[in-house]
Design a protein around this motif. Structure first.
Motif, PDB file in Angstrom:
ATOM      1  N   GLY A  69      -9.842  19.415 -18.884  1.00 20.75           N
ATOM      2  CA  GLY A  69     -10.620  18.271 -18.085  1.00 20.75           C
ATOM      3  C   GLY A  69      -9.662  17.274 -18.037  1.00 20.75           C
ATOM      4  N   ILE A  70      -8.814  16.894 -19.101  1.00 24.77           N
ATOM      5  CA  ILE A  70      -7.780  15.737 -19.142  1.00 24.77           C
ATOM      6  C   ILE A  70      -6.790  15.956 -17.858  1.00 24.77           C
ATOM      7  CG2 ILE A  70      -6.062  14.146 -20.052  1.00 24.77           C
ATOM      8  CD1 ILE A  70      -9.126  13.645 -20.972  1.00 24.77           C
ATOM      9  N   ILE A  71      -6.309  17.129 -17.918  1.00 31.84           N
ATOM     10  CA  ILE A  71      -5.115  17.580 -16.961  1.00 31.84           C
ATOM     11  C   ILE A  71      -5.909  17.371 -15.382  1.00 31.84           C
ATOM     12  CG2 ILE A  71      -3.833  19.359 -15.761  1.00 31.84           C
ATOM     13  CD1 ILE A  71      -3.250  20.370 -18.612  1.00 31.84           C
ATOM     14  N   ALA A  72      -7.226  17.882 -15.418  1.00 25.04           N
ATOM     15  CA  ALA A  72      -7.907  17.657 -13.966  1.00 25.04           C
ATOM     16  C   ALA A  72      -8.231  16.157 -13.419  1.00 25.04           C
ATOM     17  CB  ALA A  72      -9.133  18.376 -14.010  1.00 25.04           C
ATOM     18  N   PHE A  73      -8.505  15.610 -14.479  1.00 20.32           N
ATOM     19  CA  PHE A  73      -8.643  13.892 -14.311  1.00 20.32           C
ATOM     20  C   PHE A  73      -7.267  13.202 -13.913  1.00 20.32           C
ATOM     21  CE2 PHE A  73      -8.560   9.594 -16.472  1.00 20.32           C
ATOM     22  CZ  PHE A  73      -9.501   9.219 -15.491  1.00 20.32           C
ATOM     23  N   MET A  74      -6.124  13.747 -14.529  1.00 24.54           N
ATOM     24  CA  MET A  74      -4.796  13.111 -14.254  1.00 24.54           C
ATOM     25  C   MET A  74      -4.612  13.489 -12.786  1.00 24.54           C
ATOM     26  SD  MET A  74      -2.706  13.839 -17.620  1.00 24.54           S
ATOM     27  CE  MET A  74      -2.871  12.967 -19.056  1.00 24.54           C
ATOM     28  N   ILE A  75      -4.850  14.740 -12.495  1.00 26.27           N
ATOM     29  CA  ILE A  75      -4.202  15.264 -11.072  1.00 26.27           C
ATOM     30  C   ILE A  75      -5.240  14.429 -10.074  1.00 26.27           C
ATOM     31  CG2 ILE A  75      -4.383  17.321  -9.439  1.00 26.27           C
ATOM     32  CD1 ILE A  75      -3.698  19.063 -11.790  1.00 26.27           C
ATOM     33  N   VAL A  76      -6.319  14.351 -10.107  1.00 23.85           N
ATOM     34  CA  VAL A  76      -7.608  13.714  -9.210  1.00 23.85           C
ATOM     35  C   VAL A  76      -7.144  12.229  -9.057  1.00 23.85           C
ATOM     36  CG1 VAL A  76      -9.626  12.878  -8.665  1.00 23.85           C
ATOM     37  CG2 VAL A  76      -9.086  15.240  -9.497  1.00 23.85           C
ATOM     38  N   ALA A  77      -6.778  11.622 -10.178  1.00 24.73           N
ATOM     39  CA  ALA A  77      -6.092  10.293 -10.476  1.00 24.73           C
ATOM     40  C   ALA A  77      -4.972   9.813  -9.653  1.00 24.73           C
ATOM     41  CB  ALA A  77      -6.271   9.619 -11.679  1.00 24.73           C
ATOM     42  N   PHE A  78      -4.184  10.923  -9.712  1.00 24.01           N
ATOM     43  CA  PHE A  78      -2.700  10.932  -9.008  1.00 24.01           C
ATOM     44  C   PHE A  78      -2.890  10.994  -7.578  1.00 24.01           C
ATOM     45  CE2 PHE A  78       0.513  13.088  -6.886  1.00 24.01           C
ATOM     46  CZ  PHE A  78       1.820  12.387  -6.996  1.00 24.01           C
ATOM     47  N   LEU A  79      -3.651  11.866  -7.027  1.00 26.43           N
ATOM     48  CA  LEU A  79      -3.976  11.885  -5.742  1.00 26.43           C
ATOM     49  C   LEU A  79      -4.818  10.827  -4.869  1.00 26.43           C
ATOM     50  CD1 LEU A  79      -5.206  15.696  -5.543  1.00 26.43           C
ATOM     51  CD2 LEU A  79      -2.928  14.855  -4.861  1.00 26.43           C
ATOM     52  N   VAL A  80      -5.422  10.278  -5.714  1.00 28.29           N
ATOM     53  CA  VAL A  80      -6.419   9.148  -5.386  1.00 28.29           C
ATOM     54  C   VAL A  80      -5.358   7.954  -5.364  1.00 28.29           C
ATOM     55  CG1 VAL A  80      -8.155   7.272  -6.225  1.00 28.29           C
ATOM     56  CG2 VAL A  80      -8.609   9.770  -6.087  1.00 28.29           C
ATOM     57  N   HIS A  81      -4.583   7.758  -6.316  1.00 23.72           N
ATOM     58  CA  HIS A  81      -3.602   6.609  -6.447  1.00 23.72           C
ATOM     59  C   HIS A  81      -2.641   6.929  -5.208  1.00 23.72           C
ATOM     60  CE1 HIS A  81       0.496   5.087  -7.883  1.00 23.72           C
ATOM     61  NE2 HIS A  81      -0.349   4.177  -8.533  1.00 23.72           N
ATOM     62  N   GLN A  82      -2.301   8.175  -4.767  1.00 21.91           N
ATOM     63  CA  GLN A  82      -1.052   8.236  -3.527  1.00 21.91           C
ATOM     64  C   GLN A  82      -1.911   7.875  -2.323  1.00 21.91           C
ATOM     65  OE1 GLN A  82       1.612   8.540  -5.446  1.00 21.91           O
ATOM     66  NE2 GLN A  82       2.161   9.622  -3.544  1.00 21.91           N
ATOM     67  N   ALA A  83      -3.324   8.146  -2.555  1.00 19.34           N
ATOM     68  CA  ALA A  83      -3.974   7.815  -0.931  1.00 19.34           C
ATOM     69  C   ALA A  83      -4.123   6.039  -0.868  1.00 19.34           C
ATOM     70  CB  ALA A  83      -5.212   8.275  -0.987  1.00 19.34           C
ATOM     71  N   THR A  84      -4.454   5.499  -1.991  1.00 18.46           N
ATOM     72  CA  THR A  84      -4.609   3.981  -2.351  1.00 18.46           C
ATOM     73  C   THR A  84      -3.124   3.434  -1.941  1.00 18.46           C
ATOM     74  OG1 THR A  84      -6.301   4.192  -3.952  1.00 18.46           O
ATOM     75  CG2 THR A  84      -5.176   1.971  -3.606  1.00 18.46           C
ATOM     76  N   SER A  85      -2.117   4.028  -2.453  1.00 20.33           N
ATOM     77  CA  SER A  85      -0.750   3.372  -2.012  1.00 20.33           C
ATOM     78  C   SER A  85      -0.526   3.475  -0.525  1.00 20.33           C
ATOM     79  CB  SER A  85       0.369   4.344  -2.900  1.00 20.33           C
ATOM     80  OG  SER A  85       0.262   4.385  -4.098  1.00 20.33           O
ATOM     81  N   LEU A  86      -0.839   4.416   0.095  1.00 14.03           N
ATOM     82  CA  LEU A  86      -0.753   4.703   1.421  1.00 14.03           C
ATOM     83  C   LEU A  86      -1.309   3.493   2.196  1.00 14.03           C
ATOM     84  CD1 LEU A  86       0.462   6.152   4.019  1.00 14.03           C
ATOM     85  CD2 LEU A  86      -1.420   7.383   3.841  1.00 14.03           C
ATOM     86  N   TRP A  87      -2.715   3.361   1.658  1.00 13.23           N
ATOM     87  CA  TRP A  87      -3.616   2.269   2.253  1.00 13.23           C
ATOM     88  C   TRP A  87      -3.088   1.094   1.959  1.00 13.23           C
ATOM     89  CZ3 TRP A  87      -9.184   1.588  -0.096  1.00 13.23           C
ATOM     90  CH2 TRP A  87      -9.906   0.607   0.743  1.00 13.23           C
TER      91      TRP A  87
END
Length: 196
Positions: A69-87
């Motif tokens: 669960g924590i690993i899944a949370f980290m992966i999702v947060a990383f992908l959201v972080h990448q999208a926000t960085s691009l934005w």
């Protein structure tokens, strides 16, 4: 003992400190580019969002037992972080100069979280595989305190440094942007003069 593992030591004493240093360097780049009068508090809102998106998984890694669960949370947060960085950068380049130095700092801020996640996955490979229904372990999604907590002095130091060199500077940046533009999120004539 987990604290004897070279991967844990690299995470604790190399990746995380360099990551925090890159975050502060990014704030210095924003200050040098007069963010308050170019992109204003609007861009600073992105930075606070980015800080939260990466800060929550970091807190989870520091305090909670790592499982699927924590690993899944980290992966999702990383992908959201990448999208926000691009934005964030897509907006910033329309209203201010993003220097080569700042771009280099951004590369650290984008790759260090990925490196951290890969180290965490390598340390908890069974739970990573279990996340996809593979391997011999059963995926766990419960929230539990670490069975082997990190040293209290290390945790307090990291939290203190994060507060002083990440949270305070980026909140200050946001407030400076609001002050410079009388409470507006964007400066007047935003995007008209990137070389201000």
């Amino acid at each position: 003992m987990m604290l004897d593992d070279p991967a844990v030591l690299i995470l604790m004493y190399f990746i995380l400190p360099v990551w925090l240093l890159a975050g502060f360097a990014d704030w210095l780049c924003h200050r040098a580019s007069h963010i308050e009068t170019t992109s204003g508090a609007k861009e600073s809102m992105f930075h606070l969002l980015l800080l939260a998106e990466i800060g929550l998984p970091l807190l989870a890694a520091i305090f909670l037992q790592i499982n699927a669960g924590i690993i899944a949370f980290m992966i999702v947060a990383f992908l959201v972080h990448q999208a926000t960085s691009l934005w964030d950068v897509s907006y910033a380049v329309t209203v201010r100069e993003v220097t080569p130095v700042e771009q280099q700092v951004h590369s650290f801020l984008e790759m260090l979280p990925l490196m951290a996640i890969l180290f965490v996955i390598s340390l908890h490979w069974g739970q990573f595989l279990a996340l996809f229904g593979l391997g011999s372990e059963t995926a766990r999604f419960d929230l539990r305190w670490k069975e082997e907590p990190l040293p209290a002095t290390y945790v307090l130091t990291i939290l203190g440094v994060t507060f002083l060199f990440e949270i305070i500077p980026f909140v200050e940046e946001f407030l400076r942007g609001l002050r410079a533009n009388r409470g507006a999120l964007v400066p007047p004539k935003s995007g008209m003069d990137k070389n201000h």
